[in-house]
Design an enzyme around this catalytic site. Structure first.
Site, PDB file in Angstrom:
ATOM      1  N   ARG A 268      14.311 -19.825 -33.716  1.00 21.81           N
ATOM      2  CA  ARG A 268      13.604 -20.525 -34.798  1.00 21.81           C
ATOM      3  C   ARG A 268      12.704 -21.634 -34.251  1.00 21.81           C
ATOM      4  O   ARG A 268      11.520 -21.685 -34.571  1.00 21.81           O
ATOM      5  CB  ARG A 268      14.600 -21.106 -35.797  1.00 21.81           C
ATOM      6  CG  ARG A 268      15.491 -20.027 -36.398  1.00 21.81           C
ATOM      7  CD  ARG A 268      16.264 -20.518 -37.589  1.00 21.81           C
ATOM      8  NE  ARG A 268      17.441 -19.679 -37.806  1.00 21.81           N
ATOM      9  CZ  ARG A 268      18.031 -19.508 -38.968  1.00 21.81           C
ATOM     10  NH1 ARG A 268      17.587 -20.110 -40.043  1.00 21.81           N
ATOM     11  NH2 ARG A 268      19.106 -18.736 -39.075  1.00 21.81           N
ATOM     12  N   ASP A 398      22.386  -6.458 -32.338  1.00 20.84           N
ATOM     13  CA  ASP A 398      21.033  -6.134 -32.813  1.00 20.84           C
ATOM     14  C   ASP A 398      19.833  -6.542 -31.958  1.00 20.84           C
ATOM     15  O   ASP A 398      19.166  -5.710 -31.333  1.00 20.84           O
ATOM     16  CB  ASP A 398      20.843  -6.647 -34.258  1.00 20.84           C
ATOM     17  CG  ASP A 398      21.227  -8.113 -34.476  1.00 20.84           C
ATOM     18  OD1 ASP A 398      21.524  -8.780 -33.494  1.00 20.84           O
ATOM     19  OD2 ASP A 398      21.202  -8.565 -35.635  1.00 20.84           O
ATOM     20  N   GLU A 532      15.406  -7.913 -42.877  1.00 26.11           N
ATOM     21  CA  GLU A 532      15.363  -6.733 -41.991  1.00 26.11           C
ATOM     22  C   GLU A 532      14.811  -5.469 -42.635  1.00 26.11           C
ATOM     23  O   GLU A 532      14.087  -4.687 -41.991  1.00 26.11           O
ATOM     24  CB  GLU A 532      16.759  -6.449 -41.403  1.00 26.11           C
ATOM     25  CG  GLU A 532      17.250  -7.492 -40.406  1.00 26.11           C
ATOM     26  CD  GLU A 532      17.750  -8.784 -41.043  1.00 26.11           C
ATOM     27  OE1 GLU A 532      18.021  -8.787 -42.271  1.00 26.11           O
ATOM     28  OE2 GLU A 532      17.875  -9.793 -40.319  1.00 26.11           O
TER      29      GLU A 532
HETATM   30  C1  DMJ Z   1      17.180 -14.104 -38.539  1.00 25.76           C
HETATM   31  O1  DMJ Z   1      17.464 -15.390 -38.152  1.00 25.76           O
HETATM   32  C2  DMJ Z   1      16.812 -13.246 -37.367  1.00 25.76           C
HETATM   33  O2  DMJ Z   1      16.158 -12.126 -37.804  1.00 25.76           O
HETATM   34  C3  DMJ Z   1      17.999 -12.823 -36.566  1.00 25.76           C
HETATM   35  O3  DMJ Z   1      17.679 -11.952 -35.515  1.00 25.76           O
HETATM   36  C4  DMJ Z   1      18.992 -12.148 -37.437  1.00 25.76           C
HETATM   37  N1  DMJ Z   1      19.243 -12.775 -38.663  1.00 25.76           N
HETATM   38  C5  DMJ Z   1      18.309 -13.579 -39.353  1.00 25.76           C
HETATM   39  C6  DMJ Z   1      17.829 -12.995 -40.646  1.00 25.76           C
HETATM   40  O4  DMJ Z   1      18.657 -12.151 -41.280  1.00 25.76           O
END
Ligand code: DMJ
Length: 646
Positions: A268, A398, A532
């Site tokens: 972030r 992921d 997502e």
């Molecule tokens: C986000 O902060 C990013 O996409 C992260 O990789 C996974 N989760 C959140 C959103 O769901």
């Protein structure tokens, strides 16, 4: 002459008995120890402490008070992935639990933190000094000045296309334009409310109309501001962008001393500042991001160089593993989601240390034996071995896979190792995890030491987009196959939305016990404004121009408007299967950075942030492709003759 000691009589002649003297000495030494020990617990700023203890003598261990521990350790609902998933997304319902045993004390103590040298005059030689093992960490961050030699003008010439396209990506057909305008209005609404009720806090609580700080960012503030910079900019919300920039300039204080998630701060804050810099050229973003990058380096001071999940952003530089992670392990999706940002930190600072840290992670992961070619989610930062065999392309795993293919793309397709690792991971995932439901839906199950769990998390729905963007560079005979697989997974994720009463998808959905893309557990029914599924629509639109993706995106806009929009912003909901919604009172920062950005891009022309020039980090912050003979050779050749990626 022999002195015979009479029992209990002092030999000193001071009138004290031996036992009294002993007690007195004991008391005195206790007092001295206590006073000296107390120095350790004084804040770093206390002068007395600075007189007695040099920076490197400061204890690496700062054990938080019980009070801290209580705020950090909350009741965790659901299984471990649930904790992690919510964690990653900053779920308000689930709290952090840290292992209070800092396990990196020795290494951390040996680090000469450059924080202590900030007042020294910076010289280019310091910036180029490579870190040796765990020791010296030096960057170009001094007095807010970064003379990295990076030329923004030169960088811009390296782009194939203008970042914002010919006409800011304005679509020609009126309906799409109208939809895009709607998304822009949603962003402005979310921003205005954040500004009114939560300015400077990390996230907005739209029902109670106040701000939320949380404990993911170690005391850093303004997560929604940093996460929004690029979204505001690409949407042309320039007044708002200027407000955000001004806040970063005047209020983003990086001298916090709290415990932060390395992963969250990286995706972030580092990601947001990097994108803002590359898009606008405003020096302040570069200064801030290099300073922040430096603060993250001690997290890598472990026996293997695999960072732990939690880092103290203060001068101690200590790091911890999450209390909930098995046996002090580090999480694949966390330490595997640093590469893109760290390569750019090296590009901007001309300091290889950042790239070295992530290349070391890569090396270890490449070498280690993988069960069936799969990457388990937990790894010991001490031994470098897997801690258990849970594999998931959703939470905990992921974005590691995402960063492999994106590292390859961001290297202008030169990072062959990342490419090899990505496609062999894909092979293993297809062989072991990809399934077809009785109803014909393709999904990616989870793997627990050989046993399949027929569940897919919302987080795993990013994989439609990832497999899509990776299709072109795989083996030629598999190109179409990967595109089809990407489309099938995106279709399944859309089904998880369309089968709910609100037309928003649950946190996790299952394919067993008669379920097909629906949540069967109460605890999986929530939606926290996650991006997502929409992210995959955006990529699949760019790759295929099949109008269904824009249609699906529009369905999501309508559902968000109907169920998540409240008086003062947008809120997650607790049960996607109930049309009488219950709000969770949280406007996540990723809603501004990802969900709305991907929607806006979906309704824009492809030349707005063209994929020929940009890759998106996992928080949807665009980072430029590092072109050979361009960014690298001209601007980033190092004193040692290497380039940051070497
Ligand atoms: C986000 O902060 C990013 O996409 C992260 O990789 C996974 N989760 C959140 C959103 O769901």
């Amino acid at each position: 002459m022999v002195f015979r000691k009479l029992p209990g009589v002092s030999a000193s002649g001071m009138g004290l008995r031996l036992s009294q003297k002993f007690v007195f000495l004991l008391f005195l030494s206790g007092l001295v120890t206590l006073c000296f020990g107390a120095l350790f617990f004084l804040p770093d700023s206390v002068r007395l402490k600075r007189i007695f203890l040099s920076k490197s003598d400061s204890p690496a261990v700062t054990v938080g008070s019980d009070n801290d521990a209580r705020t950090l350790s909350k009741k965790v609902s659901g299984d471990q992935e649930h904790q992690r998933v919510s964690f990653k997304g900053g779920d308000a319902n689930v709290k952090l639990k840290l292992s209070r045993k800092p396990s990196v004390t020795h290494e951390a103590r040996t680090v000469e933190r450059s924080v202590g040298s900030r007042t020294q005059e910076w010289s280019p030689a310091m910036a180029h000094e490579p870190a040796v093992g765990n020791e010296r960490v030096t960057t170009a961050a001094h007095n807010g000045e970064h003379r990295s030699g990076f030329s923004y003008e030169r960088f811009k010439k390296c782009l194939i296309k203008p970042p914002l396209g010919k006409g800011q990506g304005k679509p020609s057909d009126p309906q799409t334009l109208q939809r895009r305008e709607k998304v822009k209005e949603m962003m402005k609404f979310a921003w205005d409310n954040y500004k009114q009720y939560a300015w400077g806090k990390n996230e907005l609580r739209p029902l109670t109309k106040n701000g939320h700080i949380g404990n993911m960012f170690g005391g850093l503030k303004g997560a929604s501001i940093v996460d929004s910079l690029d979204t505001l900019y690409i949407m042309g919300l320039m007044d708002e962008y200027e407000e955000a920039k001004e806040w970063v300039q005047n209020n983003l204080d990086l001298n916090s001393n709290g415990e932060a998630s390395l992963f969250e701060v990286n995706i972030r804050y580092v990601g947001g500042l990097l994108s803002a810099f590359y898009l606008t050229g405003a020096e302040i973003f570069k200064q801030k991001v290099l300073e922040l990058g430096e603060k993250l380096l001690p997290a890598f001071n472990t026996p293997t160089g695999i960072p732990r999940g939690v880092i103290n952003l203060g001068s101690s530089g200590t790091s911890w593993s999450w209390g909930w992670a098995s046996a002090g392990s580090s999480i694949l999706a966390e330490f595997g989601t640093l590469h893109l940002e760290f390569v750019h930190l090296s590009e901007l600072s001309r300091n290889t240390v950042f790239t070295e840290k992530v290349m070391n992670i890569r090396k270890l992961l490449n070498k280690i034996e993988k069960p069936h070619g799969l990457y388990p989610n937990f790894l010991s930062p001490v031994s470098g071995n897997w801690v258990q065999h849970h594999v998931s392309i959703g939470g905990l795993g992921d974005s590691f896979y995402e960063y492999l293919i994106k590292s390859y793309l961001m290297s202008d397709k030169t990072d062959e190792e990342a490419k090899r690792m990505y496609y062999s991971a894909m092979e293993a995932i297809e062989t072991n995890l990809v399934q077809k439901s009785p109803g014909g839906l393709t999904y990616v199950a989870e793997w627990r030491g050989g046993i399949l769990d027929h569940k897919m998390g919302h987080l795993a729905c990013f994989s439609g987009g990832m497999i899509g963007i990776g299709a072109d560079d795989g083996p030629p005979e598999k190109r179409q196959h990967y595109l089809d697989l990407a489309a099938e997974i995106t279709h399944t994720c859309h089904e998880s939305y369309s089968r709910s009463a609100t037309k928003l998808g649950p946190e996790a959905f299952r394919f067993d016990g008669g379920a097909e893309a629906t949540a069967t557990r109460l605890s999986d029914r929530y939606y926290i404004l996650r991006p997502e599924v929409i992210e995959s629509y955006m990529y699949m639109w760019r790759l295929t121009h099949d109008p269904k993706y824009r249609q699906w995106g529009w369905e999501a806009v309508e559902a968000l408007e109907k169920h998540c929009r409240v008086d003062a912003g947008f809120s997650g909901i607790r049960d996607v299967y109930s049309s009488t919604v219950s709000h969770d009172n949280m406007q996540q920062s990723f809603f501004l950075s990802e969900t709305l950005k991907y929607l806006y891009l979906l309704f824009s022309e492809d030349d707005l942030l063209p994929l020929d020039d940009w890759v998106f980090n996992t928080e949807a912050h665009p980072l430029p492709i590092v072109r050979k003979n361009c960014l690298r050779e001209q601007s980033s050749t190092l004193d040692n003759g290497q380039t940051p990626l070497e």
